[in-house]
Design a protein around this motif. Structure first.
Motif, mmCIF file in Angstrom:
data_model
loop_
_atom_site.group_PDB
_atom_site.id
_atom_site.type_symbol
_atom_site.label_atom_id
_atom_site.label_comp_id
_atom_site.label_asym_id
_atom_site.label_seq_id
_atom_site.Cartn_x
_atom_site.Cartn_y
_atom_site.Cartn_z
ATOM 1 N N PHE A 73 -5.846 -9.874 3.469
ATOM 2 C CA PHE A 73 -5.536 -8.666 3.676
ATOM 3 C C PHE A 73 -3.925 -8.305 2.997
ATOM 4 C CE2 PHE A 73 -8.618 -9.273 6.739
ATOM 5 C CZ PHE A 73 -9.477 -7.720 6.671
ATOM 6 N N GLY A 74 -3.784 -7.157 2.516
ATOM 7 C CA GLY A 74 -2.314 -6.884 1.949
ATOM 8 C C GLY A 74 -2.251 -5.562 1.380
ATOM 9 N N PHE A 75 -1.236 -5.229 1.214
ATOM 10 C CA PHE A 75 -0.978 -3.831 0.489
ATOM 11 C C PHE A 75 -0.346 -4.118 -0.831
ATOM 12 C CE2 PHE A 75 -0.306 -2.937 4.880
ATOM 13 C CZ PHE A 75 -1.102 -1.982 5.242
ATOM 14 N N HIS A 76 -0.643 -3.371 -1.828
ATOM 15 C CA HIS A 76 -0.021 -3.592 -3.265
ATOM 16 C C HIS A 76 0.763 -2.356 -3.796
ATOM 17 C CE1 HIS A 76 -3.278 -6.774 -3.474
ATOM 18 N NE2 HIS A 76 -4.538 -5.806 -3.276
ATOM 19 N N SER A 95 1.744 1.898 0.928
ATOM 20 C CA SER A 95 1.114 1.074 2.143
ATOM 21 C C SER A 95 0.353 1.980 2.962
ATOM 22 C CB SER A 95 2.351 0.420 3.048
ATOM 23 O OG SER A 95 2.910 1.612 3.642
ATOM 24 N N SER A 96 -0.536 2.479 2.284
ATOM 25 C CA SER A 96 -1.645 3.403 2.992
ATOM 26 C C SER A 96 -2.978 2.900 2.542
ATOM 27 C CB SER A 96 -1.639 4.981 2.803
ATOM 28 O OG SER A 96 -1.606 5.185 1.277
ATOM 29 N N ASN A 97 -3.253 1.968 1.854
ATOM 30 C CA ASN A 97 -4.511 1.534 1.319
ATOM 31 C C ASN A 97 -4.647 -0.164 1.320
ATOM 32 O OD1 ASN A 97 -5.704 3.986 0.918
ATOM 33 N ND2 ASN A 97 -5.234 3.848 -1.481
ATOM 34 N N LEU A 98 -5.108 -0.542 2.469
ATOM 35 C CA LEU A 98 -5.171 -1.953 2.717
ATOM 36 C C LEU A 98 -6.345 -2.376 2.044
ATOM 37 C CD1 LEU A 98 -4.055 -4.138 4.500
ATOM 38 C CD2 LEU A 98 -5.635 -3.737 6.297
ATOM 39 N N SER A 99 -6.024 -3.538 1.101
ATOM 40 C CA SER A 99 -6.974 -4.284 0.442
ATOM 41 C C SER A 99 -7.195 -5.576 1.009
ATOM 42 C CB SER A 99 -6.353 -4.422 -1.121
ATOM 43 O OG SER A 99 -6.109 -3.162 -1.663
ATOM 44 N N TYR A 100 -8.371 -5.788 0.734
ATOM 45 C CA TYR A 100 -9.195 -7.249 1.180
ATOM 46 C C TYR A 100 -9.734 -7.949 0.219
ATOM 47 C CZ TYR A 100 -11.857 -10.272 4.186
ATOM 48 O OH TYR A 100 -12.452 -11.564 4.675
ATOM 49 N N MET A 101 -9.366 -9.174 0.084
ATOM 50 C CA MET A 101 -9.713 -10.036 -1.140
ATOM 51 C C MET A 101 -10.294 -11.115 -0.467
ATOM 52 S SD MET A 101 -6.863 -9.620 -4.127
ATOM 53 C CE MET A 101 -7.887 -10.263 -5.333
ATOM 54 N N VAL A 102 -11.389 -11.879 -1.000
ATOM 55 C CA VAL A 102 -12.140 -12.969 -0.741
ATOM 56 C C VAL A 102 -12.157 -14.037 -1.703
ATOM 57 C CG1 VAL A 102 -14.173 -14.101 0.229
ATOM 58 C CG2 VAL A 102 -13.440 -11.757 1.029
ATOM 59 N N THR A 146 -11.465 -2.118 0.043
ATOM 60 C CA THR A 146 -10.358 -1.368 0.223
ATOM 61 C C THR A 146 -10.339 -0.443 1.299
ATOM 62 O OG1 THR A 146 -9.706 -1.390 -2.260
ATOM 63 C CG2 THR A 146 -8.518 0.435 -0.710
ATOM 64 N N ILE A 147 -9.401 -0.449 2.480
ATOM 65 C CA ILE A 147 -9.393 0.110 3.607
ATOM 66 C C ILE A 147 -8.492 1.476 3.341
ATOM 67 C CG2 ILE A 147 -9.299 0.172 6.086
ATOM 68 C CD1 ILE A 147 -9.645 -2.850 4.517
ATOM 69 N N SER A 148 -9.124 2.615 3.581
ATOM 70 C CA SER A 148 -8.243 3.678 3.244
ATOM 71 C C SER A 148 -7.717 4.105 4.525
ATOM 72 C CB SER A 148 -8.890 4.881 2.722
ATOM 73 O OG SER A 148 -9.238 4.755 1.453
ATOM 74 N N LEU A 149 -6.299 4.130 4.906
ATOM 75 C CA LEU A 149 -5.496 4.438 6.119
ATOM 76 C C LEU A 149 -5.091 5.809 5.889
ATOM 77 C CD1 LEU A 149 -3.779 0.847 6.661
ATOM 78 C CD2 LEU A 149 -5.824 1.722 7.597
ATOM 79 N N ASP A 150 -4.580 6.467 7.034
ATOM 80 C CA ASP A 150 -3.866 7.771 7.066
ATOM 81 C C ASP A 150 -2.658 7.919 5.935
ATOM 82 O OD1 ASP A 150 -5.678 8.413 8.972
ATOM 83 O OD2 ASP A 150 -4.206 8.242 10.625
ATOM 84 N N SER A 151 -2.697 8.910 5.133
ATOM 85 C CA SER A 151 -1.952 9.037 4.214
ATOM 86 C C SER A 151 -0.748 9.679 5.001
ATOM 87 C CB SER A 151 -2.318 9.909 2.987
ATOM 88 O OG SER A 151 -2.790 11.114 3.375
ATOM 89 N N GLY A 152 0.554 9.875 4.157
ATOM 90 C CA GLY A 152 1.667 10.315 4.967
ATOM 91 C C GLY A 152 2.169 9.125 5.944
#
Length: 403
Positions: A297-300, A304-311, A327-333
């Motif tokens: 898991f990490g941000f690119h 830092s509002s969209n958390l990516s998950y790679m396997v 890609t997990i979309s988190l709250d913008s702002g």
């Protein structure tokens, strides 16, 4: 007349109890009668129960013994509140005049190191005193000091700040070790020296420290710039991860895309590569994705509002090919930071991005299997200290008959 429930064979009771929603329900069930208690506290049953049920996130522990219990409406809030009332997170039950600081938490047990007074730093030993404690049952084990022979085996330790270059942590028990007794535990102590790395292991079954692994920085296949940066960085501020019997340390915050790896089965140090992405400095988390494959898991970039998950596509501790899973979309702002990661949960902080003061909105847990995000706690200000997630109730260090 005997109740029909008491006539159900133990193996059927065990199958029924396995289907209880969580450990709190199991505790309440075990108090109903003697036969229920016998089944619910059986070691083999508890191992099955823990494999099927994710442990509860009960809160997190920060510097100075500050415990932040999980708050409502999180489902673990009642158990967390009970833990906060019953446990001693100031560790006053350890009969010592010194002050202890938290180094690691695993399965409800806490690893502590003795703080050094200012006048002690000039003649500081290579290793500090350590203790493993159970704050709920107020029990502890003082670890014996690392022998002089083992300390002398270190090559070129950093002068004057040697204790700060040694980082201890708890090791998850394998199934065979857990089957041997829940009172068992292991501690690894990694020493970052100028020219090399070394690892020492303490086992509660033997009561002794042993040299476990050693590697020169020059033998890790690093370039000169990477080798100089990785050997110089303070080990206390590196993020540590665990998956499939291996510990990983990352230098993402310092712009490096390398991982230091310690395989606890072979007891060998090596270097692994992160996937080729522009990783953000707000943190990554390495987890078990299933079927022996690693997940990250990490941000690119700078956001830092969209958390990516790679396997990883291939199995093993150092995979070469990765695929984007989600890609997990988190709250913008808001800005999110990965503060801690366990084998099942991430601990995230959420901060307002639009304000110059960047006020902290709260701490959140994310289940790495379901990707469910839940608020854990509200803290009035952001504290940049080590944060240790407190998961599950600890088995007592002196008695295995605990749920």
């Amino acid at each position: 007349m005997a109740s029909p429930l008491t006539e159900i064979p133990d193996h059927l009771l065990a199958e029924i109890f396995l289907r209880l929603p969580d450990s709190e329900d199991l505790v309440r069930t075990s108090l109903a009668c003697v036969s229920f208690y016998r089944v619910a506290t059986d070691d083999s049953f508890l191992r099955r129960f823990r494999r099927l049920h994710a442990p509860s996130v009960l809160g997190f522990l920060q510097a100075g013994g500050i415990f932040r219990p999980t708050m409502p409406p999180h489902p673990s809030a009642p158990a967390a509140r009970a833990l906060a009332r019953a446990a001693d997170f100031y560790f006053s039950f350890i009969p010592s005049r010194c002050h202890w600081t938290v180094q690691d938490i695993r399965d409800g047990r806490v690893l502590l190191a003795r703080d050094l007074r200012q006048e002690e730093w000039a003649l500081a030993p290579v290793f500090r005193d350590l203790a493993v404690c159970d704050p709920l049952h107020r029990r502890y084990v003082l670890l014996p000091p690392v022998t002089h022979d083992l300390a002398a085996s270190l090559e070129h330790p950093f002068p004057m700040v040697r204790p700060a270059r040694c980082k201890p942590f708890l090791v998850p028990l394998g199934e065979e070790e857990a089957a041997a007794g829940e009172t068992a535990f292991r501690v690894i102590l990694v020493a970052h020296c100028i020219t090399s790395l070394a690892a020492f292991v303490f086992s509660s079954s033997t009561g002794q420290w042993q040299a476990a692994a050693s590697k020169r920085w020059s033998d890790l296949g690093l370039g000169e710039r990477d080798m100089a940066e990785m050997s110089r960085v303070h080990p206390f501020i590196l993020s540590r991860h665990y998956a499939y019997g291996c510990f990983y340390w990352d230098w993402v915050e310092f712009g490096r895309k390398k991982l230091l790896l310690l395989d606890t089965r072979k007891m060998e140090f090596s270097i692994a590569n992160l996937p080729r992405r522009k990783w953000s400095k707000v943190g990554i988390a390495i987890v078990e994705a299933g079927e022996g494959r690693l997940g990250i898991f990490g941000f690119h970039g700078e956001t830092s509002s969209n958390l990516s998950y790679m396997v990883a596509r291939d199995k093993g501790e150092s995979p070469s090919q990765w695929q984007s899973e989600k890609t997990i979309s988190l709250d913008s702002g808001y800005k999110y930071f990965i503060r801690d990661a366990t084998q099942r949960y991430l601990l995230l902080t959420k901060i307002e991005a639009s304000s110059l003061e960047n006020p902290l909105v709260g701490y959140f847990s994310m289940d790495v299997k379901t990707l469910q995000l839940q608020r854990v706690h509200d803290v009035p200000q952001y504290l940049k200290y080590e944060t240790h997630t407190y998961i599950n109730f600890p088995p007592s260090l002196l008695s295995s008959k605990r749920i």
